[in-house]
Structure formats: C-alpha cells, structure tokens
Design a protein around this motif. Structure first.
Motif, short mmCIF file in Angstrom:
data_model
loop_
_atom_site.label_atom_id
_atom_site.label_comp_id
_atom_site.label_asym_id
_atom_site.label_seq_id
_atom_site.Cartn_x
_atom_site.Cartn_y
_atom_site.Cartn_z
N SER A 121 21.76 0.11 10.92
CA SER A 121 22.60 1.00 11.72
C SER A 121 23.68 0.26 12.50
O SER A 121 24.55 0.85 13.09
CB SER A 121 21.74 1.80 12.70
OG SER A 121 21.20 0.95 13.68
N HIS A 122 23.62 -1.06 12.48
CA HIS A 122 24.62 -1.85 13.21
C HIS A 122 25.96 -1.80 12.50
O HIS A 122 26.04 -1.99 11.29
CB HIS A 122 24.20 -3.32 13.31
CG HIS A 122 23.15 -3.57 14.33
ND1 HIS A 122 23.36 -3.43 15.67
CD2 HIS A 122 21.88 -3.97 14.20
CE1 HIS A 122 22.26 -3.73 16.33
NE2 HIS A 122 21.35 -4.06 15.46
N THR A 123 26.99 -1.58 13.24
CA THR A 123 28.33 -1.71 12.69
C THR A 123 28.76 -3.16 12.86
O THR A 123 28.21 -3.89 13.69
CB THR A 123 29.32 -0.81 13.44
OG1 THR A 123 29.41 -1.26 14.80
CG2 THR A 123 28.88 0.65 13.40
N ASP A 124 29.73 -3.58 12.08
CA ASP A 124 30.24 -4.94 12.22
C ASP A 124 30.76 -5.18 13.64
O ASP A 124 30.51 -6.24 14.23
CB ASP A 124 31.33 -5.21 11.19
CG ASP A 124 30.76 -5.40 9.79
OD1 ASP A 124 29.56 -5.69 9.66
OD2 ASP A 124 31.53 -5.26 8.82
N GLN A 125 31.46 -4.20 14.20
CA GLN A 125 31.98 -4.37 15.55
C GLN A 125 30.84 -4.47 16.57
O GLN A 125 30.89 -5.27 17.49
CB GLN A 125 32.93 -3.23 15.93
CG GLN A 125 33.59 -3.43 17.29
CD GLN A 125 34.38 -4.73 17.37
OE1 GLN A 125 35.23 -4.99 16.53
NE2 GLN A 125 34.08 -5.57 18.36
N GLU A 149 32.16 -9.24 9.35
CA GLU A 149 32.55 -8.40 8.21
C GLU A 149 31.38 -8.35 7.25
O GLU A 149 30.90 -9.38 6.77
CB GLU A 149 33.79 -8.96 7.51
CG GLU A 149 34.29 -8.02 6.44
CD GLU A 149 35.62 -8.48 5.85
OE1 GLU A 149 35.80 -8.27 4.65
OE2 GLU A 149 36.44 -9.06 6.58
#
Length: 191
Positions: A121-125, A149
């Motif tokens: 669920s982690h986004t790159d940001q 990325e």
C-alpha cells in the motif's frame, strides 16, 4: 508506520483448555496460521499450525489440549511497535504472527500478510517521506535527498562520511515496501 496501523483485529483467541481439534478448526476456518492463547484476559502463549500438526507420542485416549502444544513464553508487541522492527523480529525468529498487547490484554495481531499488505500500500512518495524522516534523525535533513521509484530508493548524500551513508542505506532498506537502495556521495551544487 506502527503496529496499530496494520494489525488485524478483533482477535480470535483460545484458552489453554481449548481442545486441539477446536483450535485447528478455528485456524482452518479463518485461514490463520496462529492463535493467541489467553487466560483471564492475559496473553499466556500462542498455538500455531505446526504445533497442532505435531502431536506425536500422545496416547489416543486423552484429548489433546492447547496447553499441551502451545508455545510459551510468546513474543508480543505494543501498538506503537515500528513495522521495520516487527519485520526483523519475524524474519530473525522465523515466526508468522505476533500478538499486539496493551498492558497484558491482546488487542490485535500482526501477521506476515499484514506486513505485505502494508508494504504494497506504500506509494513511492510515501516511502521517500518515511526514509527522509528517518534520515533526518540520523543527521541533518539537508544532508540527504531521497527519491523512490517502484520501491527502489535513491539516496543522494551531500556529506563526506561513508559510514553514515552506509548506515543511511541500511535504515532505508528496513522500511517496509523498499525493495532496493542506492546510496551515493553527491558534491554540493556550486551555485
């Protein structure tokens, strides 16, 4: 990210006097790998699939109870436990489920599946922000520039201490969701 953010709850538990057959049914019907064992509302052990499979040497006449096969003492976490630390414990001790306790009362469990879900669920940001937060505690925030990325973290280090850079790479690699880390020295922009 903390245990309370990813733990599964409400918790299904058994007591030491629960039969092994009943515990096995609960594990199977809920697709769990382990169940916390509680007595008087406090954690006293854990019973796993492996515990229930290995009943060698038991006479057929006596019913197998959870107290006969449960693992004790049991590792547990607080709701504020850090996910990176949880992952390290699970891998080092080779366990799949850790009860989360508030005082002595079980309030949830964290499983490997919970950690995977949190990592996916982690986004790159979000990963870059978490790495940046941890690196700011390691040294001044303006020393590092972090980008991520596809789960690959790139750390630009504007300092000169290679050991600190290696420590930064290690910290970043422990953030759930990070799959690879590149850390390199950068010279400051002359402008």
């Amino acid at each position: 990210m903390k245990a309370r953010e990813v733990m599964s709850y409400p918790v299904i538990t058994v007591t030491p006097m629960t039969t092994a057959v009943d515990a096995a049914r609960l594990l199977y019907s809920h697709r769990f790998t382990a169940l916390p064992v509680v007595e008087d509302d406090r954690l006293v052990g854990i019973v796993t699939e492996a515990d229930l499979i290995d009943d060698s040497g038991r006479p057929d006449a006596s019913p197998l109870l959870v107290r006969d096969v449960m693992s004790t003492p049991v590792e547990s976490l607080t709701p504020a436990a850090d996910l990176a630390a949880i992952a390290r414990i699970m891998l080092a001790v080779r366990i799949r489920c850790l009860p989360v306790v508030d005082g002595l009362r079980v309030v949830g469990v964290v499983t490997r599946r919970d950690l995977l879900r949190a990592g996916l669920s982690h986004t790159d940001q979000g990963l870059a922000d978490e790495i940046g937060r941890q690196l700011a505690e390691l040294d001044t925030p303006n020393r590092w520039r972090v980008s991520v990325e596809a789960g690959v973290a790139d750390i630009e280090d504007y300092g000169n201490d290679r050991r600190m850079r290696d420590r930064a790479a290690q910290l970043a690699s422990e953030v759930p969701g990070v799959v690879q880390v590149h850390a390199r020295h950068q010279t400051p922009d002359p402008f």
